[in-house]
Design an enzyme around this catalytic site. Structure first.
Site, short mmCIF file in Angstrom:
data_model
loop_
_atom_site.label_atom_id
_atom_site.label_comp_id
_atom_site.label_asym_id
_atom_site.label_seq_id
_atom_site.Cartn_x
_atom_site.Cartn_y
_atom_site.Cartn_z
N ASP A 247 0.81 -1.22 0.00
CA ASP A 247 0.00 0.00 0.00
C ASP A 247 0.85 1.27 0.00
O ASP A 247 0.64 2.17 0.83
CB ASP A 247 -0.93 0.02 1.22
CG ASP A 247 -1.70 -1.28 1.40
OD1 ASP A 247 -2.04 -1.89 0.39
OD2 ASP A 247 -1.95 -1.66 2.56
N GLU B 248 -11.31 -0.55 -3.55
CA GLU B 248 -10.61 0.06 -2.43
C GLU B 248 -9.40 0.84 -2.94
O GLU B 248 -9.22 1.01 -4.15
CB GLU B 248 -10.15 -1.02 -1.43
CG GLU B 248 -9.21 -2.06 -2.02
CD GLU B 248 -8.94 -3.21 -1.05
OE1 GLU B 248 -9.62 -3.30 -0.02
OE2 GLU B 248 -8.04 -4.01 -1.34
#
Length: 476
Positions: free
Chosen positions: A195, A365
């Site tokens: 991420d 997401e």
């Protein structure tokens, strides 16, 4: 395996480069002359970076520095199972595989050209011009995929060109990059860095990554070129995690908001709910002071993956995901305006997108929003982060809070060598082009490592040709 390169004076590698790397009759007086030349002032030099297929036993670096202006005409000669090139100074680098020559040349000599690519085509090329190559400005590359279209075959280059070749599997090309700053190969950070949230600030790139349950929360790294990264601390060093948090420190991003910096992040609160937090600092490297409570929390559903952006009018926004997949529901990505200090929501929350495409599975997401040419582009990830279904899509709108229209297919998907690419940050590279910094699983499936690849904008939409990349590319 044959490796032969006649070394001239190498100002960086020195005596170690001259002895024990090439073969033939370089020893003795010739080597002494080369060393003497190396010690003398040079008018200019060329840095030659070789592609990842270069055969270089005993030579620890992926480059050489040569006297004067050195180049290559792009011709790659196959010899058995390998191939070689002959440079203008007589050096003869070998590469594993046929048609495998890829090199970059960067000179400090007067009149050195701007970044350009020479694409040299193999003997089966169906000529579009009388030569054997094309020269084009900027960076052009290929994923070495050859598509058969009976009776011929073709390849698609990153700039959209589609050269055709006689017969099946006839594609063969080599690439010379001049003035493009060298080559790199993914991953740019080989250890776990899931991420990645990346910004450019103060003349450097700053990246932060998920840290999970590690004692030190959210490692910070810096880079001048998006390829070489240096550790620069943590958002929450050991012992300083906010009192309202308990675990699951995910998806951080650091953004400049006014005169200070805010780290937006996900953590599981002490009540067990995934929530979004915020911490401020005078510098992107800290020290960070937490807000002391969740910025966003819903006791009925987790809220994760926050990102920040400013619209063209100067209004600040936060965009995040509702973790509906954890409770068998849809996973809307929300957007809402922020106060001027970036520490509270104002206005009305809007749903920007939900998971309504088959490739997205049960999840959308990891949003990231970019304003460009009259549109707001929402990049997002979909499907299961833990396997090859994970991919990156994009939607666009003319207003920051939508309505958003999705592209017909993801722009980044699993390829052999890189599984589950996702959670990207879109930024401007040192070259001035758009790139995405993102993660993908390594081949052992033990870590999500950091990759970077180019974005191409065409007809109002972004694409990522030949990505995730698996071989050498020109520096971003």
């Amino acid at each position: 395996m044959k490796t032969y390169r006649k070394f001239a004076a190498l100002t960086v590698l020195g005596a170690a480069a001259v002895s024990g790397v090439g073969c033939g009759n370089e020893a003795g007086g010739e080597a002494e002359a080369a060393l003497a030349t190396a010690q003398a002032p040079l008018a200019c030099t060329t840095r030659i970076v070789y592609g990842d297929a270069w055969i270089h036993p005993g030579h620890p670096d992926q480059f050489d520095i040569a006297d004067g202006q050195v180049t290559w005409d792009g011709t790659c000669v196959n010899e058995g199972s390998n191939s070689y090139a002959v440079l203008s100074n007589g050096w003869k680098p070998y590469f594993t595989g046929n048609n495998a020559c890829v090199m970059s040349f960067d000179s400090d000599c007067a009149g050195a050209p701007a970044c350009s690519t020479r694409v040299t085509y193999g003997p089966k090329w169906i000529h579009a011009n009388p030569g054997t190559y094309d020269d084009v400005g900027g960076r052009v590359f290929w994923d070495r995929s050859c598509v058969n279209e009976s009776p011929n075959s073709y390849a698609t280059l990153s700039n959209g060109w589609r050269p055709y070749f006689s017969g099946s599997n006839g594609c063969a090309m080599t690439f010379r990059y001049t003035g493009c700053g060298g080559l790199y190969k993914n991953p740019v950070f080989p250890n776990d860095c899931a991420d990645p949230g990346v910004i450019f600030d103060g003349g450097k790139y700053i990246a932060v990554c998920t840290s999970g349950g590690a004692a030190n929360g959210f490692p910070i790294r810096t880079s001048s070129d998006l390829v070489t990264w240096t550790h620069a601390g943590y958002i929450f060093p050991s012992g300083s995690k906010p009192s309202w948090t308990s675990s699951d420190f995910w998806a951080p991003e650091i953004h400049r908001v006014g005169s200070r910096y805010i780290a937006y992040y996900t953590a599981r609160a002490t009540n067990g709910v995934l929530s979004i937090g915020a911490a401020t600092a005078p510098s992107p490297l800290g020290p960070f002071t937490d807000l002391g409570r969740p910025l966003i929390q819903d006791t009925k559903m987790g809220m994760i993956d926050a990102t920040f952006f400013t619209d063209t009018a100067g209004t600040k926004y936060l965009v995040w995901k509702a973790d509906g997949n954890a409770v068998g529901q849809k996973t809307p990505i929300y957007g809402q305006a922020l106060s001027a200090d970036g520490l509270s929501l104002v206005g009305t929350r809007q749903t920007l997108i939900t998971n309504d495409r088959s490739w997205e599975g049960g999840v959308v997401e990891a949003p990231w929003v970019v304003a460009k040419d009259g549109y707001y582009y929402l990049f997002y990830s979909g499907n299961a982060y833990y396997n090859g279904t994970y991919a990156i899509g994009v939607a666009r709108a003319t207003s920051p809070l939508g309505p958003y229209t999705k592209a017909s297919a993801p722009i980044l998907k699993t390829v052999p060598g890189w599984e589950g690419p996702g959670h990207g940050s879109v930024i401007t590279a040192p070259s001035g082009t758009s790139v995405m910094v993102y993660h993908a699983w390594n081949s052992a499936h033990t870590a999500r490592v950091m990759l970077v690849d180019a974005i191409v904008w065409s007809n109002g939409w972004p694409s990522m040709p030949a990505a995730p990349s698996v071989s050498s590319r020109p520096m971003p």
